[in-house]
Design a protein around this motif. Sequence first.
Motif, PDB file in Angstrom:
ATOM      1  N   THR A 190      28.628  -4.540  11.747  1.00 48.80           N
ATOM      2  CA  THR A 190      27.784  -4.568  10.548  1.00 48.80           C
ATOM      3  C   THR A 190      26.334  -4.811  10.978  1.00 48.80           C
ATOM      4  OG1 THR A 190      27.660  -6.918   9.958  1.00 48.80           O
ATOM      5  CG2 THR A 190      29.667  -5.763   9.317  1.00 48.80           C
ATOM      6  N   ASN A 191      25.435  -4.136  10.287  1.00 48.69           N
ATOM      7  CA  ASN A 191      24.004  -4.320  10.513  1.00 48.69           C
ATOM      8  C   ASN A 191      23.293  -4.304   9.163  1.00 48.69           C
ATOM      9  OD1 ASN A 191      23.634  -4.418  13.519  1.00 48.69           O
ATOM     10  ND2 ASN A 191      24.746  -2.478  13.386  1.00 48.69           N
ATOM     11  N   VAL A 192      22.058  -4.751   9.157  1.00 43.98           N
ATOM     12  CA  VAL A 192      21.320  -4.868   7.898  1.00 43.98           C
ATOM     13  C   VAL A 192      19.964  -4.188   8.014  1.00 43.98           C
ATOM     14  CG1 VAL A 192      20.551  -6.502   6.137  1.00 43.98           C
ATOM     15  CG2 VAL A 192      22.297  -7.201   7.748  1.00 43.98           C
ATOM     16  N   LEU A 193      19.621  -3.397   7.009  1.00 41.96           N
ATOM     17  CA  LEU A 193      18.267  -2.849   6.911  1.00 41.96           C
ATOM     18  C   LEU A 193      17.493  -3.710   5.925  1.00 41.96           C
ATOM     19  CD1 LEU A 193      18.908   1.000   6.554  1.00 41.96           C
ATOM     20  CD2 LEU A 193      17.666  -0.121   8.422  1.00 41.96           C
ATOM     21  N   CYS A 194      16.332  -4.157   6.319  1.00 41.82           N
ATOM     22  CA  CYS A 194      15.490  -4.939   5.406  1.00 41.82           C
ATOM     23  C   CYS A 194      14.179  -4.206   5.162  1.00 41.82           C
ATOM     24  CB  CYS A 194      15.237  -6.329   5.978  1.00 41.82           C
ATOM     25  SG  CYS A 194      16.654  -7.404   5.812  1.00 41.82           S
ATOM     26  N   PRO A 195      14.144  -3.364   4.124  1.00 42.37           N
ATOM     27  CA  PRO A 195      12.905  -2.631   3.841  1.00 42.37           C
ATOM     28  C   PRO A 195      11.867  -3.527   3.167  1.00 42.37           C
ATOM     29  CG  PRO A 195      14.844  -1.584   2.821  1.00 42.37           C
ATOM     30  CD  PRO A 195      15.236  -2.957   3.244  1.00 42.37           C
ATOM     31  N   GLY A 196      10.616  -3.141   3.372  1.00 43.07           N
ATOM     32  CA  GLY A 196       9.510  -3.727   2.605  1.00 43.07           C
ATOM     33  C   GLY A 196       9.351  -2.933   1.326  1.00 43.07           C
ATOM     34  N   LEU A 197       8.109  -2.612   0.992  1.00 42.49           N
ATOM     35  CA  LEU A 197       7.841  -1.947  -0.296  1.00 42.49           C
ATOM     36  C   LEU A 197       7.868  -0.423  -0.167  1.00 42.49           C
ATOM     37  CD1 LEU A 197       7.026  -2.632  -3.234  1.00 42.49           C
ATOM     38  CD2 LEU A 197       4.648  -2.357  -2.511  1.00 42.49           C
ATOM     39  N   PHE A 198       8.772   0.206  -0.920  1.00 42.64           N
ATOM     40  CA  PHE A 198       8.876   1.669  -0.969  1.00 42.64           C
ATOM     41  C   PHE A 198       8.795   2.101  -2.439  1.00 42.64           C
ATOM     42  CE2 PHE A 198      10.523   3.195   3.226  1.00 42.64           C
ATOM     43  CZ  PHE A 198      10.590   1.967   3.875  1.00 42.64           C
ATOM     44  N   PRO A 199       8.035   3.160  -2.746  1.00 43.75           N
ATOM     45  CA  PRO A 199       8.000   3.616  -4.144  1.00 43.75           C
ATOM     46  C   PRO A 199       9.309   4.284  -4.547  1.00 43.75           C
ATOM     47  CG  PRO A 199       6.542   4.959  -2.764  1.00 43.75           C
ATOM     48  CD  PRO A 199       7.156   3.926  -1.871  1.00 43.75           C
ATOM     49  N   ASP A 221      -4.171  -7.703   4.386  1.00 49.89           N
ATOM     50  CA  ASP A 221      -3.516  -9.003   4.168  1.00 49.89           C
ATOM     51  C   ASP A 221      -2.335  -8.927   3.209  1.00 49.89           C
ATOM     52  OD1 ASP A 221      -4.836  -8.680   1.799  1.00 49.89           O
ATOM     53  OD2 ASP A 221      -5.988 -10.547   1.898  1.00 49.89           O
ATOM     54  N   GLN A 222      -2.041  -7.705   2.688  1.00 53.76           N
ATOM     55  CA  GLN A 222      -0.808  -7.533   1.887  1.00 53.76           C
ATOM     56  C   GLN A 222       0.241  -6.765   2.670  1.00 53.76           C
ATOM     57  OE1 GLN A 222      -0.999  -5.886  -2.066  1.00 53.76           O
ATOM     58  NE2 GLN A 222      -2.572  -7.371  -2.650  1.00 53.76           N
ATOM     59  N   ILE A 223      -0.195  -5.633   3.262  1.00 48.76           N
ATOM     60  CA  ILE A 223       0.696  -4.844   4.127  1.00 48.76           C
ATOM     61  C   ILE A 223      -0.142  -4.396   5.325  1.00 48.76           C
ATOM     62  CG2 ILE A 223       2.177  -2.809   4.328  1.00 48.76           C
ATOM     63  CD1 ILE A 223       2.567  -2.829   1.301  1.00 48.76           C
ATOM     64  N   PRO A 224       0.108  -4.940   6.513  1.00 47.04           N
ATOM     65  CA  PRO A 224      -0.705  -4.571   7.678  1.00 47.04           C
ATOM     66  C   PRO A 224      -0.777  -3.062   7.939  1.00 47.04           C
ATOM     67  CG  PRO A 224       0.498  -6.562   8.145  1.00 47.04           C
ATOM     68  CD  PRO A 224       0.980  -6.096   6.790  1.00 47.04           C
ATOM     69  N   ALA A 225       0.257  -2.305   7.564  1.00 48.23           N
ATOM     70  CA  ALA A 225       0.195  -0.842   7.726  1.00 48.23           C
ATOM     71  C   ALA A 225      -0.706  -0.195   6.667  1.00 48.23           C
ATOM     72  CB  ALA A 225       1.590  -0.231   7.641  1.00 48.23           C
ATOM     73  N   GLU A 226      -1.131  -0.984   5.704  1.00 51.66           N
ATOM     74  CA  GLU A 226      -2.040  -0.560   4.620  1.00 51.66           C
ATOM     75  C   GLU A 226      -1.470   0.531   3.709  1.00 51.66           C
ATOM     76  OE1 GLU A 226      -6.432  -0.685   5.885  1.00 51.66           O
ATOM     77  OE2 GLU A 226      -5.362  -0.607   7.785  1.00 51.66           O
ATOM     78  N   ARG A 227      -0.150   0.611   3.650  1.00 52.31           N
ATOM     79  CA  ARG A 227       0.497   1.601   2.773  1.00 52.31           C
ATOM     80  C   ARG A 227       1.924   1.168   2.492  1.00 52.31           C
ATOM     81  NH1 ARG A 227       4.216   4.346   5.639  1.00 52.31           N
ATOM     82  NH2 ARG A 227       3.989   4.492   7.887  1.00 52.31           N
ATOM     83  N   ALA A 228       2.491   1.764   1.436  1.00 48.38           N
ATOM     84  CA  ALA A 228       3.919   1.558   1.161  1.00 48.38           C
ATOM     85  C   ALA A 228       4.732   2.445   2.105  1.00 48.38           C
ATOM     86  CB  ALA A 228       4.209   1.910  -0.298  1.00 48.38           C
ATOM     87  N   ARG A 260       4.694  -6.475   6.567  1.00 47.51           N
ATOM     88  CA  ARG A 260       4.446  -7.312   5.381  1.00 47.51           C
ATOM     89  C   ARG A 260       4.890  -8.772   5.561  1.00 47.51           C
ATOM     90  NH1 ARG A 260       6.159  -6.267  -0.860  1.00 47.51           N
ATOM     91  NH2 ARG A 260       4.411  -7.362  -1.754  1.00 47.51           N
ATOM     92  N   LEU A 261       6.019  -8.967   6.237  1.00 46.25           N
ATOM     93  CA  LEU A 261       6.504 -10.352   6.408  1.00 46.25           C
ATOM     94  C   LEU A 261       5.575 -11.184   7.288  1.00 46.25           C
ATOM     95  CD1 LEU A 261      10.363 -10.652   6.889  1.00 46.25           C
ATOM     96  CD2 LEU A 261       8.977 -11.298   4.929  1.00 46.25           C
ATOM     97  N   SER A 262       4.722 -10.474   8.077  1.00 44.28           N
ATOM     98  CA  SER A 262       3.798 -11.202   8.966  1.00 44.28           C
ATOM     99  C   SER A 262       2.652 -11.829   8.202  1.00 44.28           C
ATOM    100  CB  SER A 262       3.214 -10.250  10.019  1.00 44.28           C
ATOM    101  OG  SER A 262       4.245  -9.617  10.711  1.00 44.28           O
ATOM    102  N   VAL A 263       2.440 -11.376   6.974  1.00 47.12           N
ATOM    103  CA  VAL A 263       1.274 -11.876   6.240  1.00 47.12           C
ATOM    104  C   VAL A 263       1.678 -12.551   4.922  1.00 47.12           C
ATOM    105  CG1 VAL A 263      -0.391 -10.276   7.271  1.00 47.12           C
ATOM    106  CG2 VAL A 263       0.910  -9.552   5.257  1.00 47.12           C
ATOM    107  N   THR A 264       2.928 -12.987   4.874  1.00 48.00           N
ATOM    108  CA  THR A 264       3.382 -13.690   3.667  1.00 48.00           C
ATOM    109  C   THR A 264       4.218 -14.894   4.108  1.00 48.00           C
ATOM    110  OG1 THR A 264       4.364 -13.278   1.480  1.00 48.00           O
ATOM    111  CG2 THR A 264       5.537 -12.364   3.333  1.00 48.00           C
ATOM    112  N   PRO A 265       4.194 -15.971   3.344  1.00 44.17           N
ATOM    113  CA  PRO A 265       5.040 -17.102   3.733  1.00 44.17           C
ATOM    114  C   PRO A 265       6.502 -16.653   3.789  1.00 44.17           C
ATOM    115  CG  PRO A 265       3.689 -17.636   1.804  1.00 44.17           C
ATOM    116  CD  PRO A 265       3.492 -16.196   2.082  1.00 44.17           C
ATOM    117  N   ALA A 266       7.136 -16.879   4.944  1.00 46.61           N
ATOM    118  CA  ALA A 266       8.482 -16.321   5.130  1.00 46.61           C
ATOM    119  C   ALA A 266       9.300 -17.202   6.052  1.00 46.61           C
ATOM    120  CB  ALA A 266       8.382 -14.909   5.715  1.00 46.61           C
ATOM    121  N   THR A 267      10.611 -17.035   5.979  1.00 50.28           N
ATOM    122  CA  THR A 267      11.509 -17.812   6.840  1.00 50.28           C
ATOM    123  C   THR A 267      12.006 -16.997   8.017  1.00 50.28           C
ATOM    124  OG1 THR A 267      13.403 -17.127   5.506  1.00 50.28           O
ATOM    125  CG2 THR A 267      12.348 -19.195   4.890  1.00 50.28           C
ATOM    126  N   TYR A 268      11.542 -15.733   8.169  1.00 47.15           N
ATOM    127  CA  TYR A 268      12.061 -14.843   9.226  1.00 47.15           C
ATOM    128  C   TYR A 268      11.722 -15.372  10.607  1.00 47.15           C
ATOM    129  CZ  TYR A 268      12.853 -10.605  11.937  1.00 47.15           C
ATOM    130  OH  TYR A 268      13.299  -9.698  12.866  1.00 47.15           O
TER     131      TYR A 268
END
Length: 268
Positions: A190-199, A221-228, A260-268
Amino acid sequence: MTTSSSSLSDVTGIIAVITGGGSGLGLFMTRALAANGAKRVYILGRRKNVLEKAVADIGTQNITPVQCDITDQDALKSAVSFIEKDAGYINLLVSNSGISGPSLKIEFTNTFHVNCTAVFYTTIAFLALLDAGNKDQTYQNGRSQVIATSSIGSFKRKITAGFAYGVSKEATTMMMKVLATYLVPYRIRTNVLCPGLFPTDLTTNLIHGTDPTVEGSFPLDQIPAERAGTPEDIRGPLLYLVSRAGAYCNGNCVLTDGGRLSVTPATY
Ligand SMILES: NC(=O)c1ccc[n+]([C@@H]2O[C@H](COP(=O)([O-])OP(=O)(O)OC[C@H]3O[C@@H](n4cnc5c(N)ncnc54)[C@H](OP(=O)(O)O)[C@@H]3O)[C@@H](O)[C@H]2O)c1
């Protein structure tokens, strides 16, 4: 020894089940497997018209729609028995269906039911066919596998969807790791995909503007890639996990979030 990039990412001959495979991220994944030589992709969902439209739009002969509510164990049993008769085995289950839940309203039960409990029901329902996939050995690019589409919501401490959404996804991510351990004797990964924001339909309330996938749509500062995310940003990680390239992955969590997880408070 496999060295060429095309052999490393080859998924020819795979038989897959994708829940929620008729829309959004599931549809991106269905298209990726169907276009790259899958023997068959079964797409599950409640809305028959959405599934049938996906089959028609993609236009290949290797996709089968199966109407199924994954929260209903009897419906899952019927789907499994149809696929068993049709194919006899599967190599891959992508447990991708999910809902965002009501934003900030205090409702946990249904969100957990769809996003977590039903992922468990689905995994258990398909175990025998995944086991049969290992025994069949037609697909040589890795042992049978369950992939759940969880979310970076699993790790975020800042709430963007409802309270229940992130917590239900965290439960699912942990459950998939627990299953990776539990299923070792059965040789099922088993594996897990953890997506960020996708339209997609799920995120229409969170995304504004014309094309959020264009670079510059989001500040650093919201999404380092600067896009969804784009379809490629989910297809790449999927093909990695499903092909020879990712055959050694078991109990993994693959983030695809543009940082995105790099610029938000997270437990990762
Ligand atoms: N878009 C994002 O930014 C994002 C980010 C992180 C994670 N995700 C996750 O990605 C997955 C796919 O979401 P999406 O963004 O692609 O949104 P979507 O287009 O709304 O897809 C959700 C899919 O789940 C299916 N579904 C919902 N309830 C179901 C049920 N009871 N039984 C069977 N199928 C059911 C829906 O089909 P029916 O309604 O026809 O049943 C639909 O095809 C979800 O798990 C979501 O949490 C999305």
